[in-house]
Design an enzyme around this catalytic site. Structure first.
Site, PDB file in Angstrom:
ATOM      1  N   CYS A  51      31.536 -24.316  55.302  1.00  0.00           N
ATOM      2  CA  CYS A  51      30.726 -25.386  56.003  1.00  0.00           C
ATOM      3  C   CYS A  51      30.567 -25.025  57.623  1.00  0.00           C
ATOM      4  O   CYS A  51      31.661 -24.852  58.323  1.00  0.00           O
ATOM      5  CB  CYS A  51      31.383 -26.730  55.916  1.00  0.00           C
ATOM      6  SG  CYS A  51      30.965 -28.137  57.123  1.00  0.00           S
ATOM      7  N   VAL A  52      29.623 -25.135  58.298  1.00  0.00           N
ATOM      8  CA  VAL A  52      29.144 -24.653  59.433  1.00  0.00           C
ATOM      9  C   VAL A  52      29.704 -25.536  60.567  1.00  0.00           C
ATOM     10  O   VAL A  52      30.505 -25.147  61.608  1.00  0.00           O
ATOM     11  CB  VAL A  52      27.581 -24.689  59.796  1.00  0.00           C
ATOM     12  CG1 VAL A  52      27.009 -26.004  59.653  1.00  0.00           C
ATOM     13  CG2 VAL A  52      27.450 -24.130  61.361  1.00  0.00           C
TER      14      VAL A  52
END
Lengths: 123, 98, 119
Positions: free
Chosen positions: C78-79
């Site tokens: 997840c960024v």
């Protein structure tokens, strides 16, 4: 993307806010899931009910007060919020202590809600 | 539904909540939750009673790692990772009680 | 069966990543497909190639990279969670990619089962 598939997603929240990051990062997934036009419900069990407590003020701990986001969920068409009756009562809370309108379910009804889902995410 | 628990029942109410909320299906105890499957604890009665509505399983490798491969609560089934995969496959949904 | 996996804790601190890895290996051995492994919360720390565990310990990160290469598994970090914790393209281990939370939701929609490992 994902075509026309609409699944029932239930987000189960059982942790208090701020002590750990889970409540905040869970809300981020909830918003994205709604953006994918999925059928979203939120359940608050055990300490998760504390996430909805009115009057949170995080100034003194220098963290973002994300409790206001729960009030904004309606704007994303997320209206199915369920709170475990036993958890609320055990913590001396009533619906009036919560910052959004919720449906209160006893543990058995909560179990039936879970049975009715396609995907359950718990953070 | 398959309910997956990973917390020791001696520090967390997770197992207790799950056993009361779950309407049916299976429960799998993994990681620190495996202590809940062991016979002779203060929790045995409560865990055992849940078997009227739930089928209980425990992950063998996690039991053995903790030196807990002795007697289990009667009715609790010990499985390996392949059995874990089969449980997930057999139930329409699964929920990890984090 | 098509499986989606979510990992919410970092390596070594918590057993979650180990449990998930052994679960994936068992699933692959049975002929199931791992559609995606999504790393969220502290789980993003599974993706750093800067990790150097002692020689007599398992290498959690390298193990995921090897599994991904061998079976073509999509490892997604997840960024937002990654940037918060200093996981970037430049220190990403082989086989991992950084993307948005939409990838988690998509896994929930596309996979037959979504299994979460966390604390």
């Amino acid at each position: 993307m994902s075509g026309d598939t609409i699944k029932k997603f239930l987000f189960v929240n059982r942790k208090a806010p701020y002590g750990t990051v889970y409540a905040l990062e869970s809300l981020e997934v909830v918003l994205i899931t709604a953006a994918f036009d999925q059928d979203v419900s939120l359940a608050f069990l055990d300490d998760g009910v504390y996430q909805l407590k009115k009057g949170q003020n995080t100034k003194g701990i220098e963290m973002k007060n994300f409790s206001l986001t729960y009030r904004a969920l309606e704007g994303y068409d997320i209206e199915k919020l369920f709170v475990e009756k036993e958890a609320m009562e055990a913590r001396g809370l009533t619906k009036e202590d919560l910052l959004v309108d919720v449906t209160v379910l006893d543990r058995q009804a909560m179990g039936q809600l879970m049975d009715d889902q396609d995907v359950i995410l718990s953070f | 539904m398959l309910h997956i628990i990973n917390k020791s029942p001696f520090v967390s109410s997770t197992l207790e909540t799950c056993l009361e909320v779950a309407t049916g299906g299976s429960v799998l105890l993994i990681e620190d939750a495996v202590y809940g499957a062991v016979a002779g604890t203060i929790l045995e009665k409560k865990v055992s009673a849940a078997q009227t509505k739930l089928k209980l399983h425990v992950l063998g490798p996690d039991l053995e790692a903790r030196g807990m491969s002795g007697a289990l609560i009667p009715g609790v089934e010990k499985i390996d990772y392949a059995g874990f995969v089969d449980l997930v496959s057999r139930h329409k949904t699964c929920q990890s009680w984090l | 069966m098509k499986l989606g996996i979510v990992i919410n804790e970092g390596p070594y601190q918590h057993q979650a990543s180990d449990s998930a890895y052994l679960f994936c290996k068992a699933a692959l051995a049975k002929g199931h497909e791992i559609f995606r492994v999504f790393f969220y919360h502290d789980g993003v720390n599974n993706a750093t190639r800067l990790t150097e565990p002692p020689q007599d310990d398992r290498n959690v990160v390298a193990r995921w990279s090897a599994l991904a290469q061998e079976h073509g598994i999509d490892l997604v970090v997840c960024v937002a969670a990654a940037l918060r914790r200093g996981i970037k393209e430049e220190n990403l281990a082989p086989g991992f990619r950084i993307s948005g939370l939409g990838q988690l939701v998509e896994a929930g929609i596309q996979a037959d089962r979504l299994v979460t490992f966390g604390d």
